[in-house]
Design a protein around this motif. Sequence first.
Motif, PDB file in Angstrom:
ATOM      1  N   ASN A 191      40.620  30.977  36.698  1.00 25.04           N
ATOM      2  CA  ASN A 191      42.010  31.082  37.160  1.00 25.04           C
ATOM      3  C   ASN A 191      42.702  29.730  36.974  1.00 25.04           C
ATOM      4  OD1 ASN A 191      42.177  33.835  38.932  1.00 25.04           O
ATOM      5  ND2 ASN A 191      40.161  32.904  39.034  1.00 25.04           N
ATOM      6  N   LYS A 192      42.900  29.353  35.743  1.00 20.69           N
ATOM      7  CA  LYS A 192      43.523  28.066  35.465  1.00 20.69           C
ATOM      8  C   LYS A 192      44.976  28.101  35.944  1.00 20.69           C
ATOM      9  CE  LYS A 192      40.543  27.117  31.535  1.00 20.69           C
ATOM     10  NZ  LYS A 192      40.409  26.967  30.080  1.00 20.69           N
ATOM     11  N   PRO A 193      45.260  27.319  37.003  1.00 17.53           N
ATOM     12  CA  PRO A 193      46.605  27.383  37.571  1.00 17.53           C
ATOM     13  C   PRO A 193      47.644  26.739  36.668  1.00 17.53           C
ATOM     14  CG  PRO A 193      45.358  25.640  38.610  1.00 17.53           C
ATOM     15  CD  PRO A 193      44.416  26.337  37.668  1.00 17.53           C
ATOM     16  N   ARG A 194      48.825  27.299  36.707  1.00 18.28           N
ATOM     17  CA  ARG A 194      49.936  26.708  35.973  1.00 18.28           C
ATOM     18  C   ARG A 194      50.433  25.480  36.732  1.00 18.28           C
ATOM     19  NH1 ARG A 194      55.985  29.133  35.586  1.00 18.28           N
ATOM     20  NH2 ARG A 194      56.899  27.420  34.414  1.00 18.28           N
ATOM     21  N   VAL A 195      50.519  24.365  36.010  1.00 17.95           N
ATOM     22  CA  VAL A 195      50.942  23.121  36.639  1.00 17.95           C
ATOM     23  C   VAL A 195      52.471  23.103  36.708  1.00 17.95           C
ATOM     24  CG1 VAL A 195      50.918  20.611  36.508  1.00 17.95           C
ATOM     25  CG2 VAL A 195      48.922  21.927  35.766  1.00 17.95           C
ATOM     26  N   HIS A 196      52.993  23.083  37.933  1.00 21.01           N
ATOM     27  CA  HIS A 196      54.439  23.044  38.120  1.00 21.01           C
ATOM     28  C   HIS A 196      54.922  21.600  38.096  1.00 21.01           C
ATOM     29  CE1 HIS A 196      54.850  27.296  39.057  1.00 21.01           C
ATOM     30  NE2 HIS A 196      53.788  27.182  39.829  1.00 21.01           N
ATOM     31  N   LEU A 214      26.855  26.402  47.356  1.00 21.87           N
ATOM     32  CA  LEU A 214      27.305  27.715  46.870  1.00 21.87           C
ATOM     33  C   LEU A 214      28.825  27.777  46.770  1.00 21.87           C
ATOM     34  CD1 LEU A 214      26.266  30.614  46.152  1.00 21.87           C
ATOM     35  CD2 LEU A 214      26.673  31.206  48.547  1.00 21.87           C
ATOM     36  N   PHE A 215      29.507  27.297  47.809  1.00 24.39           N
ATOM     37  CA  PHE A 215      30.974  27.352  47.805  1.00 24.39           C
ATOM     38  C   PHE A 215      31.568  26.429  46.753  1.00 24.39           C
ATOM     39  CE2 PHE A 215      30.667  29.358  52.035  1.00 24.39           C
ATOM     40  CZ  PHE A 215      31.560  30.392  51.823  1.00 24.39           C
ATOM     41  N   TYR A 216      30.951  25.265  46.545  1.00 23.95           N
ATOM     42  CA  TYR A 216      31.453  24.368  45.509  1.00 23.95           C
ATOM     43  C   TYR A 216      31.282  24.986  44.120  1.00 23.95           C
ATOM     44  CZ  TYR A 216      32.875  20.107  47.923  1.00 23.95           C
ATOM     45  OH  TYR A 216      33.564  19.192  48.668  1.00 23.95           O
ATOM     46  N   ILE A 217      30.149  25.621  43.882  1.00 23.53           N
ATOM     47  CA  ILE A 217      29.901  26.255  42.583  1.00 23.53           C
ATOM     48  C   ILE A 217      30.926  27.363  42.324  1.00 23.53           C
ATOM     49  CG2 ILE A 217      28.297  27.730  41.293  1.00 23.53           C
ATOM     50  CD1 ILE A 217      26.011  26.127  42.588  1.00 23.53           C
ATOM     51  N   PHE A 218      31.136  28.220  43.328  1.00 25.50           N
ATOM     52  CA  PHE A 218      32.066  29.332  43.129  1.00 25.50           C
ATOM     53  C   PHE A 218      33.515  28.850  43.069  1.00 25.50           C
ATOM     54  CE2 PHE A 218      28.500  32.054  43.883  1.00 25.50           C
ATOM     55  CZ  PHE A 218      28.827  33.219  43.210  1.00 25.50           C
ATOM     56  N   ARG A 219      33.800  27.746  43.736  1.00 28.46           N
ATOM     57  CA  ARG A 219      35.151  27.202  43.622  1.00 28.46           C
ATOM     58  C   ARG A 219      35.407  26.691  42.213  1.00 28.46           C
ATOM     59  NH1 ARG A 219      37.569  22.661  47.653  1.00 28.46           N
ATOM     60  NH2 ARG A 219      37.974  21.335  45.912  1.00 28.46           N
ATOM     61  N   ILE A 227      39.142  38.510  29.407  1.00 23.53           N
ATOM     62  CA  ILE A 227      39.035  39.795  30.098  1.00 23.53           C
ATOM     63  C   ILE A 227      40.003  39.748  31.272  1.00 23.53           C
ATOM     64  CG2 ILE A 227      37.463  41.297  31.413  1.00 23.53           C
ATOM     65  CD1 ILE A 227      35.208  40.234  29.667  1.00 23.53           C
ATOM     66  N   GLN A 228      40.472  40.919  31.702  1.00 21.90           N
ATOM     67  CA  GLN A 228      41.472  40.969  32.770  1.00 21.90           C
ATOM     68  C   GLN A 228      41.020  40.137  33.973  1.00 21.90           C
ATOM     69  OE1 GLN A 228      42.600  44.919  33.852  1.00 21.90           O
ATOM     70  NE2 GLN A 228      44.285  44.265  35.141  1.00 21.90           N
ATOM     71  N   LEU A 229      41.909  39.268  34.417  1.00 19.81           N
ATOM     72  CA  LEU A 229      41.575  38.295  35.457  1.00 19.81           C
ATOM     73  C   LEU A 229      41.189  38.956  36.776  1.00 19.81           C
ATOM     74  CD1 LEU A 229      41.388  35.258  35.776  1.00 19.81           C
ATOM     75  CD2 LEU A 229      43.762  35.255  36.577  1.00 19.81           C
ATOM     76  N   LYS A 230      41.842  40.048  37.111  1.00 27.38           N
ATOM     77  CA  LYS A 230      41.550  40.728  38.380  1.00 27.38           C
ATOM     78  C   LYS A 230      40.096  41.214  38.408  1.00 27.38           C
ATOM     79  CE  LYS A 230      44.753  43.316  40.142  1.00 27.38           C
ATOM     80  NZ  LYS A 230      45.677  44.451  40.415  1.00 27.38           N
ATOM     81  N   ILE A 231      39.597  41.725  37.283  1.00 28.85           N
ATOM     82  CA  ILE A 231      38.215  42.206  37.204  1.00 28.85           C
ATOM     83  C   ILE A 231      37.235  41.048  37.355  1.00 28.85           C
ATOM     84  CG2 ILE A 231      36.519  43.379  35.729  1.00 28.85           C
ATOM     85  CD1 ILE A 231      38.837  44.868  34.426  1.00 28.85           C
ATOM     86  N   ILE A 232      37.564  39.907  36.737  1.00 27.95           N
ATOM     87  CA  ILE A 232      36.696  38.724  36.843  1.00 27.95           C
ATOM     88  C   ILE A 232      36.616  38.252  38.288  1.00 27.95           C
ATOM     89  CG2 ILE A 232      36.408  36.310  36.154  1.00 27.95           C
ATOM     90  CD1 ILE A 232      37.756  37.020  33.506  1.00 27.95           C
ATOM     91  N   ASN A 233      37.767  38.223  38.969  1.00 22.44           N
ATOM     92  CA  ASN A 233      37.787  37.762  40.366  1.00 22.44           C
ATOM     93  C   ASN A 233      36.998  38.704  41.273  1.00 22.44           C
ATOM     94  OD1 ASN A 233      39.315  35.506  39.796  1.00 22.44           O
ATOM     95  ND2 ASN A 233      41.256  36.512  40.192  1.00 22.44           N
ATOM     96  N   ILE A 234      37.098  40.005  41.021  1.00 23.78           N
ATOM     97  CA  ILE A 234      36.305  40.973  41.790  1.00 23.78           C
ATOM     98  C   ILE A 234      34.813  40.716  41.587  1.00 23.78           C
ATOM     99  CG2 ILE A 234      35.683  43.418  41.997  1.00 23.78           C
ATOM    100  CD1 ILE A 234      38.615  44.093  41.392  1.00 23.78           C
ATOM    101  N   ALA A 235      34.420  40.445  40.327  1.00 31.32           N
ATOM    102  CA  ALA A 235      33.015  40.160  40.027  1.00 31.32           C
ATOM    103  C   ALA A 235      32.553  38.872  40.715  1.00 31.32           C
ATOM    104  CB  ALA A 235      32.827  40.044  38.512  1.00 31.32           C
ATOM    105  N   LEU A 236      33.419  37.851  40.738  1.00 35.88           N
ATOM    106  CA  LEU A 236      33.069  36.587  41.390  1.00 35.88           C
ATOM    107  C   LEU A 236      32.841  36.775  42.886  1.00 35.88           C
ATOM    108  CD1 LEU A 236      35.505  34.059  39.634  1.00 35.88           C
ATOM    109  CD2 LEU A 236      33.020  33.992  39.574  1.00 35.88           C
ATOM    110  N   PHE A 237      33.768  37.457  43.555  1.00 37.01           N
ATOM    111  CA  PHE A 237      33.637  37.659  45.005  1.00 37.01           C
ATOM    112  C   PHE A 237      32.473  38.594  45.336  1.00 37.01           C
ATOM    113  CE2 PHE A 237      38.155  36.278  44.974  1.00 37.01           C
ATOM    114  CZ  PHE A 237      38.025  35.227  45.877  1.00 37.01           C
ATOM    115  N   THR A 238      32.220  39.578  44.474  1.00 38.27           N
ATOM    116  CA  THR A 238      31.074  40.474  44.674  1.00 38.27           C
ATOM    117  C   THR A 238      29.763  39.707  44.527  1.00 38.27           C
ATOM    118  OG1 THR A 238      32.360  42.323  43.789  1.00 38.27           O
ATOM    119  CG2 THR A 238      29.985  42.620  43.938  1.00 38.27           C
TER     120      THR A 238
END
Length: 247
Positions: free
Chosen positions: A180-185, A168-173, A111-122
Amino acid sequence: MPGIIEILLKIAPLITVVLVLIRFNITTTNKTLIDLLLTPKNNRDWDDFLEIISVSLVLVFALNILNLIIDYSLVTNAIQNWLILLNFILLIVTSLFILVCWIFSLFGKRIQLKIINIALFTNLGSIMFLSLINTTLNRKYLIDLVDTKQNSKLLIILGVLFGFYVTLFYIFRILFKAFNKPRVHAYKIEKIPVNHVEELLKELFFIYLLDSERHILSKYPVNRKDVTLPVYVYYPKENSLVKFKKD
């Protein structure tokens, strides 16, 4: 005069903690990419842990202790009940949405990542709001503990709240990183030959001092926060120059 000295002695540890937190946050928020690359993983993990600790402490004070000072007499019970109900609905909806997104991700559907992030922060915000409401509803009990100087009970409550925020912060992190799987440079390191160091130093600009043994240099005069790769790290004691660049 003795009374003032006694008060200062009591608040001195708190002032010290606040100053340490401010210094730590300034240090961590000002880190550049090259700082992170040159920092050992153990140190980075420790910095992350201290950052979560500091944020949790701030939230304990901001959402709970300061909440005891604010007078909520103007807020009616009906408004409080509506706020609690709406927050619970928001918490349940966002939690179910995050769960569905996670299940979809197991089957390779995104699902669109921006929507997921909004749901997480909400979702995170609604949980913290519940903590605020909980303190408000138990305000009288907590104030009685302060008035009767039942410090041991207060410390236990604050300790539980602090542990709750850290967890709580560790769980949400973990959730944020999972979605948001970061691209490994890939980065390359090139050591400049000794006979070219002096010549190249004439072309480089000093940006900032990482520590007494490492100077950060660049081909362009930029601010610390605007430094981009390639970046040169100069070791004055060895007269050594190393170039960091992206692959």
